[in-house]
Design an enzyme around this catalytic site. Structure first.
Site, PDB file in Angstrom:
ATOM      1  N   ASN A   1     -17.748  49.966 -83.727  1.00  0.00           N
ATOM      2  CA  ASN A   1     -17.791  51.143 -83.189  1.00  0.00           C
ATOM      3  C   ASN A   1     -19.293  51.603 -82.980  1.00  0.00           C
ATOM      4  O   ASN A   1     -19.792  51.401 -84.138  1.00  0.00           O
ATOM      5  CB  ASN A   1     -17.071  52.054 -83.918  1.00  0.00           C
ATOM      6  CG  ASN A   1     -17.030  53.441 -83.476  1.00  0.00           C
ATOM      7  OD1 ASN A   1     -17.813  53.924 -82.650  1.00  0.00           O
ATOM      8  ND2 ASN A   1     -15.877  54.180 -83.959  1.00  0.00           N
TER       9      ASN A   1
ATOM     10  N   TYR B   1     -17.894  66.915 -70.287  1.00  0.00           N
ATOM     11  CA  TYR B   1     -17.943  65.516 -70.265  1.00  0.00           C
ATOM     12  C   TYR B   1     -19.081  65.339 -68.984  1.00  0.00           C
ATOM     13  O   TYR B   1     -20.129  64.400 -69.081  1.00  0.00           O
ATOM     14  CB  TYR B   1     -16.761  64.786 -69.589  1.00  0.00           C
ATOM     15  CG  TYR B   1     -16.741  63.537 -68.962  1.00  0.00           C
ATOM     16  CD1 TYR B   1     -16.972  62.220 -69.684  1.00  0.00           C
ATOM     17  CD2 TYR B   1     -16.520  63.311 -67.712  1.00  0.00           C
ATOM     18  CE1 TYR B   1     -16.742  61.102 -68.953  1.00  0.00           C
ATOM     19  CE2 TYR B   1     -16.223  62.201 -66.869  1.00  0.00           C
ATOM     20  CZ  TYR B   1     -16.357  61.023 -67.579  1.00  0.00           C
ATOM     21  OH  TYR B   1     -16.382  59.689 -67.004  1.00  0.00           O
TER      22      TYR B   1
ATOM     23  N   TYR C   1      -3.090  70.858 -69.182  1.00  0.00           N
ATOM     24  CA  TYR C   1      -4.322  70.492 -69.853  1.00  0.00           C
ATOM     25  C   TYR C   1      -4.728  71.685 -71.012  1.00  0.00           C
ATOM     26  O   TYR C   1      -5.686  71.051 -71.689  1.00  0.00           O
ATOM     27  CB  TYR C   1      -5.599  70.745 -68.927  1.00  0.00           C
ATOM     28  CG  TYR C   1      -5.438  69.480 -67.853  1.00  0.00           C
ATOM     29  CD1 TYR C   1      -5.690  68.017 -68.361  1.00  0.00           C
ATOM     30  CD2 TYR C   1      -5.181  69.445 -66.652  1.00  0.00           C
ATOM     31  CE1 TYR C   1      -5.617  66.715 -67.481  1.00  0.00           C
ATOM     32  CE2 TYR C   1      -5.253  68.191 -65.766  1.00  0.00           C
ATOM     33  CZ  TYR C   1      -5.340  66.955 -66.070  1.00  0.00           C
ATOM     34  OH  TYR C   1      -5.372  66.251 -65.432  1.00  0.00           O
TER      35      TYR C   1
ATOM     36  N   ASP D   1     -11.762  72.216 -62.403  1.00  0.00           N
ATOM     37  CA  ASP D   1     -11.599  70.909 -61.518  1.00  0.00           C
ATOM     38  C   ASP D   1     -12.498  70.775 -60.295  1.00  0.00           C
ATOM     39  O   ASP D   1     -13.227  71.646 -60.049  1.00  0.00           O
ATOM     40  CB  ASP D   1     -10.205  70.915 -60.928  1.00  0.00           C
ATOM     41  CG  ASP D   1      -9.729  69.510 -60.531  1.00  0.00           C
ATOM     42  OD1 ASP D   1     -10.260  68.357 -60.975  1.00  0.00           O
ATOM     43  OD2 ASP D   1      -8.390  69.299 -60.153  1.00  0.00           O
TER      44      ASP D   1
HETATM   45  N1  LIG Z   1     -12.371  54.649 -64.097  1.00  0.00           N
HETATM   46  C1  LIG Z   1     -12.951  55.261 -63.427  1.00  0.00           C
HETATM   47  O1  LIG Z   1     -12.830  55.510 -62.387  1.00  0.00           O
HETATM   48  C2  LIG Z   1     -14.459  55.905 -64.051  1.00  0.00           C
HETATM   49  C3  LIG Z   1     -14.648  56.791 -63.157  1.00  0.00           C
HETATM   50  C4  LIG Z   1     -15.986  57.617 -63.464  1.00  0.00           C
HETATM   51  C5  LIG Z   1     -16.463  56.821 -64.767  1.00  0.00           C
HETATM   52  N2  LIG Z   1     -16.262  56.002 -65.500  1.00  0.00           N
HETATM   53  C6  LIG Z   1     -17.051  55.490 -66.495  1.00  0.00           C
HETATM   54  O2  LIG Z   1     -17.120  54.041 -66.832  1.00  0.00           O
HETATM   55  C7  LIG Z   1     -16.709  53.822 -68.168  1.00  0.00           C
HETATM   56  C8  LIG Z   1     -15.512  52.987 -68.445  1.00  0.00           C
HETATM   57  O3  LIG Z   1     -14.469  53.645 -68.025  1.00  0.00           O
HETATM   58  P1  LIG Z   1     -13.138  53.034 -68.092  1.00  0.00           P
HETATM   59  O4  LIG Z   1     -12.169  53.526 -66.919  1.00  0.00           O
HETATM   60  O5  LIG Z   1     -13.084  51.715 -68.304  1.00  0.00           O
HETATM   61  O6  LIG Z   1     -12.600  53.599 -69.471  1.00  0.00           O
HETATM   62  P2  LIG Z   1     -11.849  53.005 -70.865  1.00  0.00           P
HETATM   63  O7  LIG Z   1     -11.460  54.197 -71.730  1.00  0.00           O
HETATM   64  O8  LIG Z   1     -10.654  52.163 -70.432  1.00  0.00           O
HETATM   65  O9  LIG Z   1     -12.631  52.191 -71.429  1.00  0.00           O
HETATM   66  C9  LIG Z   1     -13.906  52.617 -72.414  1.00  0.00           C
HETATM   67  C10 LIG Z   1     -13.855  51.705 -73.735  1.00  0.00           C
HETATM   68  O10 LIG Z   1     -15.116  51.769 -74.337  1.00  0.00           O
HETATM   69  C11 LIG Z   1     -14.622  51.675 -75.634  1.00  0.00           C
HETATM   70  N3  LIG Z   1     -15.248  52.750 -76.612  1.00  0.00           N
HETATM   71  C12 LIG Z   1     -15.374  54.170 -76.525  1.00  0.00           C
HETATM   72  N4  LIG Z   1     -16.172  54.637 -77.433  1.00  0.00           N
HETATM   73  C13 LIG Z   1     -16.619  53.599 -78.164  1.00  0.00           C
HETATM   74  C14 LIG Z   1     -17.391  53.117 -79.374  1.00  0.00           C
HETATM   75  N5  LIG Z   1     -17.899  54.275 -79.963  1.00  0.00           N
HETATM   76  N6  LIG Z   1     -17.898  52.045 -79.489  1.00  0.00           N
HETATM   77  C15 LIG Z   1     -17.150  51.100 -79.179  1.00  0.00           C
HETATM   78  N7  LIG Z   1     -16.301  51.208 -78.216  1.00  0.00           N
HETATM   79  C16 LIG Z   1     -16.094  52.424 -77.570  1.00  0.00           C
HETATM   80  C17 LIG Z   1     -13.181  52.140 -75.840  1.00  0.00           C
HETATM   81  O11 LIG Z   1     -12.297  51.589 -76.884  1.00  0.00           O
HETATM   82  C18 LIG Z   1     -12.497  51.740 -74.159  1.00  0.00           C
HETATM   83  O12 LIG Z   1     -11.942  50.205 -74.549  1.00  0.00           O
HETATM   84  C19 LIG Z   1     -16.983  55.165 -68.894  1.00  0.00           C
HETATM   85  O13 LIG Z   1     -18.189  55.461 -69.234  1.00  0.00           O
HETATM   86  C20 LIG Z   1     -16.439  56.202 -67.974  1.00  0.00           C
HETATM   87  O14 LIG Z   1     -16.864  57.526 -68.268  1.00  0.00           O
HETATM   88  C21 LIG Z   1     -15.042  55.564 -65.291  1.00  0.00           C
HETATM   89  O1  LIG Z   2     -12.309  58.681 -62.273  1.00  0.00           O
HETATM   90  C1  LIG Z   2     -13.401  59.446 -62.199  1.00  0.00           C
HETATM   91  O2  LIG Z   2     -14.109  59.082 -60.958  1.00  0.00           O
HETATM   92  C2  LIG Z   2     -13.748  60.490 -62.738  1.00  0.00           C
HETATM   93  O3  LIG Z   2     -12.797  61.175 -62.711  1.00  0.00           O
HETATM   94  C3  LIG Z   2     -12.070  61.692 -63.634  1.00  0.00           C
HETATM   95  O4  LIG Z   2     -11.518  62.804 -63.312  1.00  0.00           O
HETATM   96  P1  LIG Z   2     -10.256  63.261 -62.416  1.00  0.00           P
HETATM   97  O5  LIG Z   2     -10.320  62.685 -61.058  1.00  0.00           O
HETATM   98  O6  LIG Z   2     -10.413  64.925 -62.531  1.00  0.00           O
HETATM   99  O7  LIG Z   2      -9.202  62.842 -63.337  1.00  0.00           O
HETATM  100  P2  LIG Z   2      -7.711  62.337 -63.131  1.00  0.00           P
HETATM  101  O8  LIG Z   2      -6.899  62.272 -64.322  1.00  0.00           O
HETATM  102  O9  LIG Z   2      -7.639  61.219 -62.249  1.00  0.00           O
HETATM  103  O10 LIG Z   2      -6.901  63.871 -62.133  1.00  0.00           O
HETATM  104  C4  LIG Z   2      -7.283  63.599 -60.668  1.00  0.00           C
HETATM  105  C5  LIG Z   2      -6.557  64.834 -59.992  1.00  0.00           C
HETATM  106  O11 LIG Z   2      -5.042  64.803 -60.412  1.00  0.00           O
HETATM  107  C6  LIG Z   2      -4.542  65.833 -61.321  1.00  0.00           C
HETATM  108  N1  LIG Z   2      -3.508  65.602 -61.856  1.00  0.00           N
HETATM  109  C7  LIG Z   2      -3.504  64.664 -62.947  1.00  0.00           C
HETATM  110  C8  LIG Z   2      -2.365  64.044 -63.435  1.00  0.00           C
HETATM  111  C9  LIG Z   2      -1.137  64.633 -63.270  1.00  0.00           C
HETATM  112  O12 LIG Z   2      -0.037  64.287 -63.652  1.00  0.00           O
HETATM  113  N2  LIG Z   2      -1.291  65.485 -62.491  1.00  0.00           N
HETATM  114  C10 LIG Z   2      -2.422  65.791 -61.473  1.00  0.00           C
HETATM  115  O13 LIG Z   2      -1.963  66.882 -60.715  1.00  0.00           O
HETATM  116  C11 LIG Z   2      -5.700  66.540 -61.884  1.00  0.00           C
HETATM  117  O14 LIG Z   2      -5.825  67.795 -62.212  1.00  0.00           O
HETATM  118  C12 LIG Z   2      -6.773  66.138 -60.972  1.00  0.00           C
HETATM  119  O15 LIG Z   2      -7.002  67.320 -59.864  1.00  0.00           O
HETATM  120  C13 LIG Z   2     -12.131  61.349 -65.243  1.00  0.00           C
HETATM  121  O16 LIG Z   2     -13.260  62.430 -65.363  1.00  0.00           O
HETATM  122  C14 LIG Z   2     -12.815  60.064 -65.347  1.00  0.00           C
HETATM  123  O17 LIG Z   2     -12.252  59.084 -65.445  1.00  0.00           O
HETATM  124  C15 LIG Z   2     -13.921  59.772 -64.119  1.00  0.00           C
HETATM  125  O18 LIG Z   2     -15.343  60.096 -64.795  1.00  0.00           O
END
Ligand SMILES: NC(=O)c1ccc[n+]([C@@H]2O[C@H](COP(=O)([O-])OP(=O)(O)OC[C@H]3O[C@@H](n4cnc5c(N)ncnc54)[C@H](O)[C@@H]3O)[C@@H](O)[C@H]2O)c1
Ligand SMILES: O=C(O)[C@H]1O[C@H](OP(=O)(O)OP(=O)(O)OC[C@H]2O[C@@H](n3ccc(=O)[nH]c3=O)[C@H](O)[C@@H]2O)[C@H](O)[C@@H](O)[C@@H]1O
Length: 388
Positions: A75, A184, A330, A336
């Site tokens: 961690n 965030y 939520y 949003d």
């Molecule tokens: N998935 C998306 O579309 C998306 C969109 C925007 C931003 N991001 C960013 O990309 C990154 C990865 O996103 P993801 O979707 O893979 O999320 P995820 O939650 O699947 O992966 C994050 C990983 O980080 C690990 N982690 C968190 N805190 C930790 C700590 N203190 N020490 C060690 N490990 C730790 C978690 O265990 C997890 O496996 C994040 O920074 C997120 O904000 C993702």
């Molecule tokens: O993925 C990304 O690029 C970023 O945006 C996401 O934010 P958001 O898109 O708002 O999150 P989602 O949970 O994917 O929701 C998308 C939209 O669907 C809506 N939603 C979500 C869940 C559901 O059951 N129903 C529903 O209408 C939410 O209100 C929101 O408007 C998260 O903040 C992050 O993982 C990331 O940084």
């Protein structure tokens, strides 16, 4: 397998490097590890608290890349091994974060600590040891569009100048402090500013990635199957869960918000270009998304319902969706982003990257995976008699 004599975008040979990947066990990390092991000669020091999503890459010991990936369960909040691991690598990629919207307003302190405070030592160690950093930020740093503040009937709302999100021009527009949704985005914005300042004042070599809704297999969890029953994952997993259980998909505040979704495998190509082209990626902030895959959340629900019906061979439910208020879904303090279309000029110019996969196609492969992985387990969970 690793390709020999691969060259970068400027024709220079790509040297194998060691990458310290923090958060390697998450959704994006698991896909990035897979790509690096299957298609490059690079080595990975994979750091995370969990490794379930990369188990298939770590075991058995006979896997051909066994000497190119090392998992360290730690961690980053409190582990003295972190600096040593960053020093051992040529490049650090930081993915670790709390990044599910259900946490932002209900666990704002954990959210801010995770996205800002816990990332500080990573930036510091990279800067002090002259190591390159690729840091994962988010498109949420843009917050709301300028257009969302115009009168509803304003023709300017149709003008891209009021909604397209540009790395070097768009402002970051968040709601008031009591709307803790923005905890965030604000923490991510501040760490971006800190990294940028480390670059400007101390010469840190950095790249900042702003993902725009990357989706695909292994994203989040299915509540009650491989995550807590009461947990609320991101929209892909929420809607997948409802489809698997044949329950209506919940549309928050009418599902009017708009998003652009990009397939994880397309997005990972962009990250690989950043890794292997430091001269083109350093000092830049990159939007990574698919501007052509825009839908309202309601349209996403309708499309996922159709695709899932095709994939599972089951007819669509009679009541496919239900409206819920954001307060109900939520809790207090939710807000949003109205619309998120990435400008692609910078990533096109620097890395020549473009996404390929249509929303329909990416949902088809993702929901096929969800069905294969979870349908049986969900059926069993539903059939289990509840304790009285
Ligand atoms: N998935 C998306 O579309 C998306 C969109 C925007 C931003 N991001 C960013 O990309 C990154 C990865 O996103 P993801 O979707 O893979 O999320 P995820 O939650 O699947 O992966 C994050 C990983 O980080 C690990 N982690 C968190 N805190 C930790 C700590 N203190 N020490 C060690 N490990 C730790 C978690 O265990 C997890 O496996 C994040 O920074 C997120 O904000 C993702
Ligand atoms: O993925 C990304 O690029 C970023 O945006 C996401 O934010 P958001 O898109 O708002 O999150 P989602 O949970 O994917 O929701 C998308 C939209 O669907 C809506 N939603 C979500 C869940 C559901 O059951 N129903 C529903 O209408 C939410 O209100 C929101 O408007 C998260 O903040 C992050 O993982 C990331 O940084």
């Amino acid at each position: 397998m690793a390709t020999a004599n691969k060259v970068d975008l400027d024709g220079r040979p790509i040297k194998p490097i060691t990458i310290c990947m923090i958060g390697a066990g998450g959704f994006i990390g698991s896909h990035l590890c897979e790509k690096l092991l299957l298609e490059t000669p690079h080595k990975i020091l994979a750091l995370d608290v969990y490794n379930d999503k990369i188990k298939h890459l770590l075991e058995p010991d006979s896997l051909p890349w066994v000497d190119r990936i090392q998992f360290h369960r730690l961690n980053i909040k409190h582990d003295s091994r972190l600096e040593g691991l960053i020093k051992m690598a040529d490049l650090t990629i930081n993915l670790a974060a709390i990044c599910t919207p259900a946490d932002y307003n209900t666990r704002p302190l954990d959210t801010i600590y995770s996205n800002f405070i816990d990332a500080l030592p990573v930036v510091k160690y990279c800067s002090e040891n002259n190591k390159r950093l690729i840091h994962f930020s988010t498109c949420e740093v843009y917050g709301k569009t300028i257009g969302s503040f115009l009168p509803k009937d304003s023709p300017l709302r149709e003008d891209p100048a009021y909604y397209i999100l540009k790395e070097d021009a768009s402002p970051c527009i968040f709601g008031p402090i009591e709307k803790q949704r923005w905890s965030y985005a604000c923490a991510k914005q501040l760490i971006e500013r800190l990294i940028y300042a480390e670059g400007a004042e101390n010469g840190l070599e950095f790249t900042i990635v702003r993902p725009f809704n990357w989706i695909g297999p292994r994203m989040d969890f299915i509540p009650g199957i491989d995550g807590p029953s009461e947990g609320v994952p991101r929209v892909l997993a929420c809607f997948s869960n409802a489809l698997l259980r044949r329950e209506p998909l919940k549309l928050v505040d009418g599902g009017q918000s708009q998003r652009t979704f990009v397939y994880i495998k397309d997005a990972i190509e962009a990250v690989l270009l950043m890794i292997e082209n430091p001269a083109r990626a350093n000092g830049h902030i990159f939007n990574v998304g698919n501007p052509h895959n825009e839908v309202t959340v309601r349209q996403l629900a309708e499309m996922m319902t159709k695709v899932y019906s095709q994939v599972s061979g089951e007819p669509a439910p009679e009541v496919p969706t239900v409206d819920v208020s954001s307060k109900e879904f939520y809790g207090e303090g939710y807000d949003d982003s109205d619309k998120r279309i990435p400008d692609m000029t910078i990533i096109n110019r620097q890395l020549g990257w473009n996404p390929k996969t249509s929303l329909w196609d990416l949902l088809e492969s993702t929901l096929t995976y969800q069905h294969r992985t979870y349908a049986e387990a969900v059926k069993k969970a539903i059939a289990k008699p509840t304790c009285s």
